[in-house]
Structure formats: C-alpha cells, structure tokens
Design an enzyme around this catalytic site. Structure first.
Site, PDB file in Angstrom:
ATOM      1  N   ASP A 255      28.662   0.022  -7.322  1.00 26.15           N
ATOM      2  CA  ASP A 255      27.696   0.607  -8.450  1.00 26.15           C
ATOM      3  C   ASP A 255      27.874  -0.262  -9.515  1.00 26.15           C
ATOM      4  O   ASP A 255      27.217   0.170 -10.789  1.00 26.15           O
ATOM      5  CB  ASP A 255      28.215   2.125  -8.604  1.00 26.15           C
ATOM      6  CG  ASP A 255      29.523   2.089  -9.259  1.00 26.15           C
ATOM      7  OD1 ASP A 255      30.351   0.972  -9.285  1.00 26.15           O
ATOM      8  OD2 ASP A 255      30.104   3.108  -9.681  1.00 26.15           O
TER       9      ASP A 255
ATOM     10  N   GLU B  15      30.454  -1.332 -11.162  1.00 27.32           N
ATOM     11  CA  GLU B  15      31.732  -1.209 -12.007  1.00 27.32           C
ATOM     12  C   GLU B  15      32.780  -2.190 -11.462  1.00 27.32           C
ATOM     13  O   GLU B  15      32.424  -2.728 -10.478  1.00 27.32           O
ATOM     14  CB  GLU B  15      32.169   0.234 -11.932  1.00 27.32           C
ATOM     15  CG  GLU B  15      33.424   0.676 -12.769  1.00 27.32           C
ATOM     16  CD  GLU B  15      33.843   2.008 -12.716  1.00 27.32           C
ATOM     17  OE1 GLU B  15      35.405   2.183 -12.257  1.00 27.32           O
ATOM     18  OE2 GLU B  15      33.005   3.002 -12.317  1.00 27.32           O
TER      19      GLU B  15
ATOM     20  N   ARG C  27      25.201 -12.560 -34.673  1.00 25.10           N
ATOM     21  CA  ARG C  27      24.028 -12.426 -35.368  1.00 25.10           C
ATOM     22  C   ARG C  27      23.677 -11.046 -35.944  1.00 25.10           C
ATOM     23  O   ARG C  27      22.945 -10.938 -37.073  1.00 25.10           O
ATOM     24  CB  ARG C  27      22.712 -12.927 -34.526  1.00 25.10           C
ATOM     25  CG  ARG C  27      22.787 -14.409 -34.285  1.00 25.10           C
ATOM     26  CD  ARG C  27      21.811 -14.646 -33.413  1.00 25.10           C
ATOM     27  NE  ARG C  27      22.057 -14.423 -31.944  1.00 25.10           N
ATOM     28  CZ  ARG C  27      21.164 -14.819 -31.032  1.00 25.10           C
ATOM     29  NH1 ARG C  27      20.192 -15.580 -31.270  1.00 25.10           N
ATOM     30  NH2 ARG C  27      21.694 -14.430 -29.699  1.00 25.10           N
TER      31      ARG C  27
ATOM     32  N   LYS D 129      11.963 -21.888 -43.401  1.00 22.84           N
ATOM     33  CA  LYS D 129      11.271 -20.994 -42.331  1.00 22.84           C
ATOM     34  C   LYS D 129      10.883 -19.843 -42.681  1.00 22.84           C
ATOM     35  O   LYS D 129      11.766 -18.982 -43.317  1.00 22.84           O
ATOM     36  CB  LYS D 129      11.695 -21.251 -41.111  1.00 22.84           C
ATOM     37  CG  LYS D 129      12.991 -20.393 -40.734  1.00 22.84           C
ATOM     38  CD  LYS D 129      13.332 -20.731 -39.483  1.00 22.84           C
ATOM     39  CE  LYS D 129      14.755 -19.819 -39.248  1.00 22.84           C
ATOM     40  NZ  LYS D 129      15.582 -20.083 -38.108  1.00 22.84           N
TER      41      LYS D 129
END
Length: 312
Positions: free
Chosen positions: A40, A42, A98, A194
């Site tokens: 599954d 896991e 981030r 930017k």
C-alpha cells in the site's frame, strides 16, 4: 570505546550514493539498514546491527518526493528506540526551505513544520548545507551546523582562471550570497531584478550593472525549473557578456529544467551532488560535497570547531 567505533553512519534510500562517498572519506563502513516496503506504499525501517550507545549519523536529503522525509523521520525514531547515544541528521538538501515565512495570507510555513517534525522525532543535531534562508536555523532548538557549498564551488571557479569576471545574482534576494563571492574574487557584482507572474514563472527581468565584455558567473542556492537562471543568462548575453556560467548548491532541476539549460546561453551549470541528478544535460557539472560533510562529521565526533571549514 575508540573514536572509530563510537559512531556509525546510515543512509536513506535515495541519498545512498552520497553516504557511500562520505563513509569512504571517513574510512568507515556504511551501516546496515533495511527499509521494508508494503504493497500500500507504507514502509518500515530496521537497523540490522546494534547502535546502542553510538553516535548515529543519518544521511538523507529531503528532496521530493516526501518519502525521503518520511524515511528520515522513521530512521530517527528507530535510532532513538534502539538506544543510540545521539542521533545526528545529515541533510545536505533541506526541502521545504522556500516556505520560510508567510508571504501571503493563509499559507503554511513548511520549513518550520519540517523542523518541528525532525525535533519531535528526536534529533540531537542537524548538519545541513546552504539553507534557502539562514533564519531557518532558528527554527531548531538543537545545534545546527550550516555548511556552505562555496567551499567546493569557489575552488572550481578559481581553476577556470577567468579574466574580467563578474558575479551576478539572479534576483535581489540572493544578493548577499552573490556579494560574498564578489568580495572573495575581488570583482564587480551585478543584480537581476525580476518580477514573477506566479510561482516558477518569471514575468520580466532587468540587469542592474554592466556585463559588456565580461565573463559572468551567476550564483544561486538552488535551480528548480531553471526559468530564472536561463532567462538571466540570455539577457546577459544580449547585453554583451562574453560568457555566462551559473553555479548553485542544489540541483533540483525539475520539469523542463534540463532542456532549458541545454538550450540556453549558459556555458555550463555547476551544482553540488546534494541531490542526485540522473537526466542527461551536457552543460551540467556536479561537484561532490562528500569530503566536506565527512570532515564536518569527523569534527563533531571529536568536539572540534567547524568554523575553519568555511572559505568565507
């Protein structure tokens, strides 16, 4: 117990390539660890040798997918339950970095969540490299040894013996990192301003500084889709740069990144091997950080300072 026998190094599945090189540098075998996968999806972690009373170093970058992070959490938990003296997470690439602040309403701070997960799992120390934001160190209540890829990238750039060199940052946020390189080499700094239309999509970019007749080195901490760095390289070539190279700590290189780098004005793209890179791109070069991490581990074991590992 001798210093050689007081510690053991183990690795998760996808960072084994780097852990093997770290162990080779340390002169020790890589510990035996089995990760059993169920149908599954896991999985379970099992140490195949005694780690009781040992200082355990677990090498695993937490790059996508999230199985790498989950493996590391299970490795930490298993080590604590097996009576390891200390559990030290060696994470060359710290994923989710981030997401270090709320930059708009109703968003998670993923870096803090990952820090909490590692802390609750039971780490005693974190050894990592070039976090996206330095303040992430403060998310931890355990010692953080924050290494810098400049220790291997700067010597490589020196070996190129480029004349009229200019260091560039692909955005204003990376100016501190680029300025460190510029001071080290004693050369000018150029910035790219930017604006983004949305995540991973650059809307417009302007160069602040002179690149005409120069050999430009663009410095960044990671390259994901390579949109920003290739656009910066193309604009600099149009502005009269002789050559444009780029160097970054972490080779995320997702989606169209390899194709963009290959088709760009970049002479070469230099990374460390904190993340494995299997795609073929003739312009990509990886420099190993195994010796640097091995030295950091060695100094932690012997309670020595790591500060003189840094070139700058």
């Amino acid at each position: 117990m001798s210093a050689q026998n007081s510690y053991m190094v183990f690795s998760g599945t996808n960072t084994r390539y780097l852990a093997e090189k770290i162990c080779q540098s340390l002169g020790c075998p890589l510990g035996q660890l089995v990760i059993t996968h169920f149908s599954d999806g896991e999985f379970a972690v099992s140490y195949e040798e005694s780690i009781r009373g040992r200082d355990v170093f677990l090498v695993q970058s937490t790059f996508p997918n999230s199985d790498n992070l989950m493996e590391l959490l299970l490795m930490i938990d298993a080590a604590k339950r097996a009576s390891a003296r200390t559990v030290n997470a060696v994470i060359p690439y710290f994923g989710w970095a981030r997401q270090d602040r709320k930059d708009k309403p109703r968003v998670s701070i993923g870096a803090k969540l990952v820090a909490d997960l590692l802390s609750v799992a039971g780490i005693d120390r974190l050894i990592t490299m070039d976090l996206h934001a330095d303040q992430i160190q403060g998310f931890f209540d355990v010692p953080v040894d924050h290494l810098y890829a400049s220790g291997v990238i700067m010597p490589y750039l020196q070996s190129l013996r480029l004349k009229d060199m200019v260091i560039a940052s692909p955005d204003v946020g990376g100016s501190k990192r680029a300025n460190t390189y510029a001071k080290y080499f004693g050369c000018p700094l150029v910035l790219c301003n930017k604006t983004r239309a949305r995540a991973n999509v650059v809307d417009s970019m302007q160069i602040i500084g002179d690149v005409k007749g120069k050999n430009v080195i663009i410095v960044d901490d990671m390259v994901d889709t390579a949109g920003t760095i290739t656009k910066a390289a193309d604009i600099m070539k149009e502005a009269g740069a002789l050559t444009v190279r780029a160097c970054a700590s972490h080779c995320v290189m997702s989606g169209p990144a390899s194709e963009r780098v290959q088709n760009s004005s970049l002479e070469e793209m230099v990374f460390t091997d904190s993340i494995p890179y299997s795609q073929r791109c003739a312009k990509v070069k990886q420099i190993s950080v195994a010796d640097m991490f091995a030295e950091a581990i060695r100094r932690v074991i012997h309670n020595e300072s790591i500060s003189n590992l840094y070139l700058v």
